[in-house]
Design a protein around this motif. Structure first.
Motif, PDB file in Angstrom:
ATOM      1  N   ALA A   1      38.484-165.952 -20.532  1.00 33.48           N
ATOM      2  CA  ALA A   1      39.886-165.667 -20.728  1.00 33.48           C
ATOM      3  C   ALA A   1      40.817-166.556 -21.339  1.00 33.48           C
ATOM      4  CB  ALA A   1      40.478-164.873 -19.651  1.00 33.48           C
ATOM      5  N   LEU A   2      40.819-167.771 -20.727  1.00 32.99           N
ATOM      6  CA  LEU A   2      41.772-168.948 -21.315  1.00 32.99           C
ATOM      7  C   LEU A   2      41.138-169.151 -22.625  1.00 32.99           C
ATOM      8  CD1 LEU A   2      42.085-171.185 -17.997  1.00 32.99           C
ATOM      9  CD2 LEU A   2      43.791-169.742 -18.976  1.00 32.99           C
TER      10      LEU A   2
ATOM     11  N   PRO B   1      45.514-163.913 -19.513  1.00 31.96           N
ATOM     12  CA  PRO B   1      44.397-164.317 -19.063  1.00 31.96           C
ATOM     13  C   PRO B   1      43.817-164.027 -17.640  1.00 31.96           C
ATOM     14  CG  PRO B   1      45.524-166.167 -19.503  1.00 31.96           C
ATOM     15  CD  PRO B   1      46.337-165.091 -19.890  1.00 31.96           C
ATOM     16  N   ARG B   2      44.925-163.806 -16.595  1.00 29.62           N
ATOM     17  CA  ARG B   2      44.414-163.626 -15.428  1.00 29.62           C
ATOM     18  C   ARG B   2      44.079-162.136 -15.160  1.00 29.62           C
ATOM     19  NH1 ARG B   2      46.331-167.996 -12.085  1.00 29.62           N
ATOM     20  NH2 ARG B   2      46.168-166.626 -10.154  1.00 29.62           N
TER      21      ARG B   2
ATOM     22  N   ASP C   1      32.234-167.192 -15.190  1.00 25.31           N
ATOM     23  CA  ASP C   1      33.740-167.883 -15.222  1.00 25.31           C
ATOM     24  C   ASP C   1      34.385-166.989 -16.112  1.00 25.31           C
ATOM     25  OD1 ASP C   1      35.960-168.630 -14.736  1.00 25.31           O
ATOM     26  OD2 ASP C   1      35.415-170.975 -14.782  1.00 25.31           O
TER      27      ASP C   1
ATOM     28  N   THR D   1      37.228-164.995  -8.874  1.00 22.24           N
ATOM     29  CA  THR D   1      37.499-165.049 -10.361  1.00 22.24           C
ATOM     30  C   THR D   1      38.777-166.038 -10.515  1.00 22.24           C
ATOM     31  OG1 THR D   1      36.461-162.952 -10.912  1.00 22.24           O
ATOM     32  CG2 THR D   1      37.922-163.915 -12.656  1.00 22.24           C
ATOM     33  N   LEU D   2      39.794-165.722  -9.769  1.00 24.33           N
ATOM     34  CA  LEU D   2      41.108-166.319 -10.267  1.00 24.33           C
ATOM     35  C   LEU D   2      41.535-167.551  -9.227  1.00 24.33           C
ATOM     36  CD1 LEU D   2      43.277-163.234 -10.803  1.00 24.33           C
ATOM     37  CD2 LEU D   2      42.022-164.357 -12.539  1.00 24.33           C
TER      38      LEU D   2
ATOM     39  N   HIS E   1      45.597-167.744  -6.339  1.00 25.45           N
ATOM     40  CA  HIS E   1      46.296-166.571  -6.129  1.00 25.45           C
ATOM     41  C   HIS E   1      46.571-166.134  -4.720  1.00 25.45           C
ATOM     42  CE1 HIS E   1      41.723-165.799  -5.271  1.00 25.45           C
ATOM     43  NE2 HIS E   1      42.383-164.848  -4.536  1.00 25.45           N
TER      44      HIS E   1
ATOM     45  N   TYR F   1      37.594-166.154 -16.021  1.00 22.87           N
ATOM     46  CA  TYR F   1      38.871-166.781 -16.478  1.00 22.87           C
ATOM     47  C   TYR F   1      38.613-167.664 -17.285  1.00 22.87           C
ATOM     48  CZ  TYR F   1      43.642-168.706 -15.224  1.00 22.87           C
ATOM     49  OH  TYR F   1      44.812-169.096 -15.572  1.00 22.87           O
TER      50      TYR F   1
ATOM     51  N   SER G   1      43.140-160.158 -17.499  1.00 22.66           N
ATOM     52  CA  SER G   1      41.889-159.730 -18.318  1.00 22.66           C
ATOM     53  C   SER G   1      40.935-160.183 -17.502  1.00 22.66           C
ATOM     54  CB  SER G   1      41.933-160.609 -19.757  1.00 22.66           C
ATOM     55  OG  SER G   1      43.198-160.287 -20.188  1.00 22.66           O
ATOM     56  N   ALA G   2      40.754-161.343 -16.853  1.00 22.65           N
ATOM     57  CA  ALA G   2      39.623-161.932 -16.272  1.00 22.65           C
ATOM     58  C   ALA G   2      39.412-161.140 -15.200  1.00 22.65           C
ATOM     59  CB  ALA G   2      39.860-163.448 -15.861  1.00 22.65           C
ATOM     60  N   LEU G   3      40.546-160.601 -14.269  1.00 24.59           N
ATOM     61  CA  LEU G   3      40.387-159.846 -13.158  1.00 24.59           C
ATOM     62  C   LEU G   3      39.628-158.496 -13.635  1.00 24.59           C
ATOM     63  CD1 LEU G   3      40.538-159.293 -10.171  1.00 24.59           C
ATOM     64  CD2 LEU G   3      42.982-158.754 -10.570  1.00 24.59           C
TER      65      LEU G   3
END
Ligand code: NI
Length: 396
Positions: free
Chosen positions: A8-9, A376-377, A3, A317-318, A321, A5, A379-381
């Motif tokens: 990243a959060l 965070p979105r 996870d 991941t997100l 969206h 995301y 970065s995670a992607l």
């Protein structure tokens, strides 16, 4: 899939602090000494081997996965613009006349966050991730200088990925598509030389002002009459200079402008037609004509497979969206195109406006600011896409 995301959060306070620090201290192309110094130091603190001074103020670092595989490049641009900030934000630029008005402060912070995410998840990586922090994206030749300095060598990357925080769309929107996504950019310069004279005695002069007017009108037909209606072509005259006095016909007029297209065929046609129209009309009006067209960046053309992998990573991941897949996102240009001429890859967009918060101004506007929820979105992607790209490449 891990996870990314959620991770990243957890890193959000870090991403935000880095972004705001970069925002308060903007540096123009090839002057990013402070910015790249901080980037290099942050990467070293992760235990990464860092090469600084690539393309003057660029930084490269490698994250070695725990499993064998090829090399993937992730690129983040870090430069600011010569704009006086008018956001009134508490983290506004402290440097008069300079501002992060395109979001590259966010890109630098996203790059550092991606470094942390991938470093913490090395066990998932099949191969190596090259992080490339690039200076001077805003027209000064950053990507070309990075390439000259070897960023695509030893070894050459399997593919490269880049992204842009996107203030043309709200948080949650993602622009990921194969094929052309950003236009090529060229600049043109025209000088018309006539024969100056008295404004009251035009027949003894050769008036380059009237010739310029005819050329500007005639050039409008290149987009409207010469371009396939299903293709895109923009020709804008953005500067025109000639004359001083109200009663003097000047000797010369100079004009500048830009040409934007998505395909090499349209680009070639637009260059040729602008030359023909300018030279033909200018000479018919009795002027000497000089025209120079300077090809600045090619179109950004994404590889279909890579774009599909990024889409798959986004879906995994997100949360909440919406993926826009039709491509042709903007007639704006981006020097990531130079990497894509040499390696396959994809450049994608992460929506970042928030109407309720008044974060609605477009890129390069003195009030440009974005919703930091994009950090965070994005970065995670990016991290998830990197893991997926390498996993697919080794068939794992
Ligand atoms: Ni930009």
């Amino acid at each position: 899939m891990t996870d990314f995301y959620a991770q990243a959060l957890e890193l959000f306070p870090y991403s935000q602090a880095m972004r705001r620090d970069f925002h308060m201290h903007p540096e123009l192309g090839f002057e990013e000494v402070r910015t790249s110094g901080i980037i290099a130091e942050e990467l070293r603190q992760l235990g990464l081997e860092v090469s600084a001074g690539i393309a003057k103020t660029g930084v490269i670092a490698h994250i070695e996965g725990e499993q064998p595989g090829p090399l993937l490049m992730l690129r983040f641009d870090i430069d600011a613009l010569p704009i006086q900030e008018q956001t009134g934000a508490e983290y506004a630029s402290t440097i008069p006349g300079k501002m992060h008005a395109c979001g590259h402060d966010g890109h630098a912070a996203i790059g550092l966050t991606v470094a942390r995410l991938l470093h913490a998840n090395r066990h998932l990586l099949h191969g190596t991730v090259r992080l490339a922090f690039q200076p001077a994206e805003e027209g000064a030749g950053g990507a070309e200088t990075m390439i000259k300095d070897g960023v695509l060598q030893n070894p050459a990357p399997l593919a490269s990925l880049g992204l842009h925080i996107w203030n043309e769309a709200p948080l949650g929107w993602l622009g990921i598509a194969g094929g052309p996504v950003m236009a090529s950019a060229a600049g043109f310069f025209i000088r018309l030389t006539g024969k100056g004279g008295h404004g009251a005695i035009p027949h003894q002069a050769v008036d380059p002002v009237v010739a310029a007017a005819q050329i500007i009108s005639a050039a409008q037909t290149i987009a409207s009459r010469n371009t396939d209606p299903q293709e895109a072509c923009v020709i804008s005259f953005c500067a025109i200079h000639g004359g001083e006095a109200f009663n003097v016909i000047p000797h010369t007029v100079e004009m500048k402008g830009t040409i934007r297209t998505f395909s090499p065929q349209v680009e070639e046609m637009a260059y040729r037609r602008l030359r023909e129209v300018t030279e033909g009309v200018g000479r018919a009006m009795g002027c000497e004509v000089e025209i120079v067209i300077d090809n600045i960046t090619p179109a950004v053309i994404n590889d279909e497979d890579t774009a599909n992998t990024v889409k798959a990573a986004a879906r995994l991941t997100l949360p909440d969206h919406h993926i826009e897949e039709k491509g042709h996102f903007t007639m704006g240009a981006e020097d990531f195109a130079f990497y894509l001429q040499q390696t396959p890859g994809a450049f994608f967009f992460v929506g970042s406006t928030n109407e309720e918060k008044g974060l609605i101004y477009g890129h390069h506007h003195p009030r440009f600011d974005f919703d930091e929820g994009v950090l965070p979105r994005a970065s995670a992607l990016m991290a998830a896409s990197a893991v997926e790209m390498l996993r697919k490449a080794v068939g794992a």
